[in-house]
Enzyme design. Sequence first.
Site, PDB file in Angstrom:
ATOM      1  N   CYS A   1      18.267 -37.423  18.981  1.00  0.00           N
ATOM      2  CA  CYS A   1      19.248 -36.655  19.757  1.00  0.00           C
ATOM      3  C   CYS A   1      18.782 -35.220  20.037  1.00  0.00           C
ATOM      4  CB  CYS A   1      20.588 -36.653  19.046  1.00  0.00           C
ATOM      5  SG  CYS A   1      21.097 -38.312  18.595  1.00  0.00           S
TER       6      CYS A   1
ATOM      7  N   HIS B   1      24.961 -31.486  22.009  1.00  0.00           N
ATOM      8  CA  HIS B   1      24.780 -32.936  21.926  1.00  0.00           C
ATOM      9  C   HIS B   1      26.156 -33.583  21.745  1.00  0.00           C
ATOM     10  CE1 HIS B   1      23.596 -36.875  20.963  1.00  0.00           C
ATOM     11  NE2 HIS B   1      23.861 -36.774  19.671  1.00  0.00           N
TER      12      HIS B   1
ATOM     13  N   ASN C   1      27.739 -41.288  23.028  1.00  0.00           N
ATOM     14  CA  ASN C   1      26.558 -40.566  22.536  1.00  0.00           C
ATOM     15  C   ASN C   1      25.313 -41.205  23.141  1.00  0.00           C
ATOM     16  OD1 ASN C   1      24.368 -39.699  21.009  1.00  0.00           O
ATOM     17  ND2 ASN C   1      25.438 -39.801  19.043  1.00  0.00           N
TER      18      ASN C   1
HETATM   19  N1  COA Z   1      37.158 -49.661  14.665  1.00  0.00           N
HETATM   20  C1  COA Z   1      38.093 -49.780  13.704  1.00  0.00           C
HETATM   21  N2  COA Z   1      37.861 -49.464  12.414  1.00  0.00           N
HETATM   22  C2  COA Z   1      36.631 -48.992  12.113  1.00  0.00           C
HETATM   23  C3  COA Z   1      35.626 -48.852  13.048  1.00  0.00           C
HETATM   24  C4  COA Z   1      35.922 -49.205  14.382  1.00  0.00           C
HETATM   25  N3  COA Z   1      35.030 -49.083  15.390  1.00  0.00           N
HETATM   26  N4  COA Z   1      34.521 -48.371  12.444  1.00  0.00           N
HETATM   27  C5  COA Z   1      34.827 -48.222  11.141  1.00  0.00           C
HETATM   28  N5  COA Z   1      36.106 -48.613  10.939  1.00  0.00           N
HETATM   29  C6  COA Z   1      36.853 -48.611   9.674  1.00  0.00           C
HETATM   30  C7  COA Z   1      35.976 -48.758   8.477  1.00  0.00           C
HETATM   31  O1  COA Z   1      35.679 -50.117   8.237  1.00  0.00           O
HETATM   32  C8  COA Z   1      36.842 -48.150   7.404  1.00  0.00           C
HETATM   33  O2  COA Z   1      37.791 -49.104   7.019  1.00  0.00           O
HETATM   34  P1  COA Z   1      38.248 -49.231   5.480  1.00  0.00           P
HETATM   35  O3  COA Z   1      38.876 -47.905   5.165  1.00  0.00           O
HETATM   36  O4  COA Z   1      39.183 -50.368   5.523  1.00  0.00           O
HETATM   37  O5  COA Z   1      36.994 -49.480   4.706  1.00  0.00           O
HETATM   38  C9  COA Z   1      37.597 -47.042   8.126  1.00  0.00           C
HETATM   39  O6  COA Z   1      37.495 -47.351   9.535  1.00  0.00           O
HETATM   40  C10 COA Z   1      37.030 -45.674   7.893  1.00  0.00           C
HETATM   41  O7  COA Z   1      35.631 -45.746   8.059  1.00  0.00           O
HETATM   42  P2  COA Z   1      34.743 -44.469   7.876  1.00  0.00           P
HETATM   43  O8  COA Z   1      33.324 -44.813   8.127  1.00  0.00           O
HETATM   44  O9  COA Z   1      35.097 -43.776   6.608  1.00  0.00           O
HETATM   45  O10 COA Z   1      35.284 -43.579   9.079  1.00  0.00           O
HETATM   46  P3  COA Z   1      35.015 -42.056   9.384  1.00  0.00           P
HETATM   47  O11 COA Z   1      36.292 -41.339   9.400  1.00  0.00           O
HETATM   48  O12 COA Z   1      33.887 -41.491   8.576  1.00  0.00           O
HETATM   49  O13 COA Z   1      34.523 -42.124  10.892  1.00  0.00           O
HETATM   50  C11 COA Z   1      32.518 -41.973  12.199  1.00  0.00           C
HETATM   51  C12 COA Z   1      33.324 -42.805  11.210  1.00  0.00           C
HETATM   52  C13 COA Z   1      31.241 -42.728  12.519  1.00  0.00           C
HETATM   53  C14 COA Z   1      33.346 -41.820  13.462  1.00  0.00           C
HETATM   54  C15 COA Z   1      32.227 -40.596  11.573  1.00  0.00           C
HETATM   55  O14 COA Z   1      31.688 -40.745  10.276  1.00  0.00           O
HETATM   56  C16 COA Z   1      31.291 -39.798  12.405  1.00  0.00           C
HETATM   57  O15 COA Z   1      31.587 -39.426  13.515  1.00  0.00           O
HETATM   58  N6  COA Z   1      30.107 -39.469  11.844  1.00  0.00           N
HETATM   59  C17 COA Z   1      29.094 -38.765  12.596  1.00  0.00           C
HETATM   60  C18 COA Z   1      28.316 -39.776  13.353  1.00  0.00           C
HETATM   61  C19 COA Z   1      27.492 -39.184  14.437  1.00  0.00           C
HETATM   62  O16 COA Z   1      27.930 -38.281  15.094  1.00  0.00           O
HETATM   63  N7  COA Z   1      26.306 -39.722  14.622  1.00  0.00           N
HETATM   64  C20 COA Z   1      25.418 -39.367  15.630  1.00  0.00           C
HETATM   65  C21 COA Z   1      24.723 -38.117  15.296  1.00  0.00           C
HETATM   66  S1  COA Z   1      23.504 -37.866  16.434  1.00  0.00           S
END
Ligand code: COA
Length: 320
Positions: A111, A247, A277
């Site tokens: 990225c 980004h 993204n």
């Molecule tokens: N739809 C529905 N539920 C989802 C899901 C989706 N697409 N993806 C994950 N879940 C669920 C998980 O299974 C979890 O369920 P559980 O509590 O029953 O186990 C719950 O949602 C929470 O998951 P979690 O991973 O803790 O969510 P989060 O609040 O951390 O959000 C991201 C996940 C990916 C949105 C977040 O961590 C994020 O934005 N991280 C940065 C990623 C990023 O920007 N990457 C690129 C950088 S270049």
Amino acid sequence: MTTRIIGTGRCLPEHIVTNDDLAKIMDTSDEWIASRTGIRKRHIAKEETTASMSAEAAKRALKQAGLSPEEIDLIIVGTITGDYVTPSTACEVQQIIGAENAVAFDINAACSGFMFALNTAHAYFQSGIYQNALIIGAETLSKIMDWGDRSTSVLFGDGAGAAVVTKGDAGLLNFTQGSDGAKGMVLACKNRSNNNPLISTSKEMKYTYMDGQEVYKFAVSKVPESIKKVLAEAHLEPEDIKYYILHQANIRIIQSVAKRLKVSEEKFPISLDHCGNISAGSVPILLDEVNEKGMLEKGDKIVMAGFGAGLTWSACVMEW
Ligand code: COA
């Protein structure tokens, strides 16, 4: 003498996939995706390739810059999803657009790829090597997603953005860039397994894996830190900046950066709602959207910042 952007362009695949479309093929919902990330839809390539989108974006940037392909002496593509291991996407672009006088190569910085390409072109210019460069960020991330993993596959999209840069009196004022390979496996994609019959093969992780929370923590600390650094070194305050072209990973990351810099979220244009993204493509695609809308005037100061896999990061401040 510094490095100036004189043309921008973008190319997105025709096919649009909404969050509701994704909810038909996996256990997710528009509500979950939009509220956690800000993403509502993304473009997914069907016929388009990383090189074809790059070349189209490049042609648009060249047209705006008023330069012919023959006047380009350097092409750098930031990408982690080139169509081939070799030739590079940059060499493919060179061939498609007819930039026969250019040297062409790719940069793998995920990225941060477009930002690293900009900084590399700048370093060449500063060394007196090359005059006009085409820098591109382009991805077909849909081909490296694990479509069985709802926590990563819903976040990404495909597309390409390009900029023509040249030597100029105004332009890049300061930049920073960095890497932390020790944390590389928090966002990784081993996309080939070894088929050498002489060794026993181990099971490989063939699609993208991400520890979302670790990446989130990295982004919300490193991005404001690097922006503060480039601004301080350029003797500028956060309010001096007209737009922050960040980004496009997650709206919550952008809101957090705005808060930490103590500037209005209105200074942060957004494309993630309609593009998701696009890794190296995000910054140049958003820059082109902003430029196309006529939001930039000569003398405006903007910040651009990329961050992601590697881990890598980069921020710059530029006078338009
Ligand atoms: N739809 C529905 N539920 C989802 C899901 C989706 N697409 N993806 C994950 N879940 C669920 C998980 O299974 C979890 O369920 P559980 O509590 O029953 O186990 C719950 O949602 C929470 O998951 P979690 O991973 O803790 O969510 P989060 O609040 O951390 O959000 C991201 C996940 C990916 C949105 C977040 O961590 C994020 O934005 N991280 C940065 C990623 C990023 O920007 N990457 C690129 C950088 S270049």
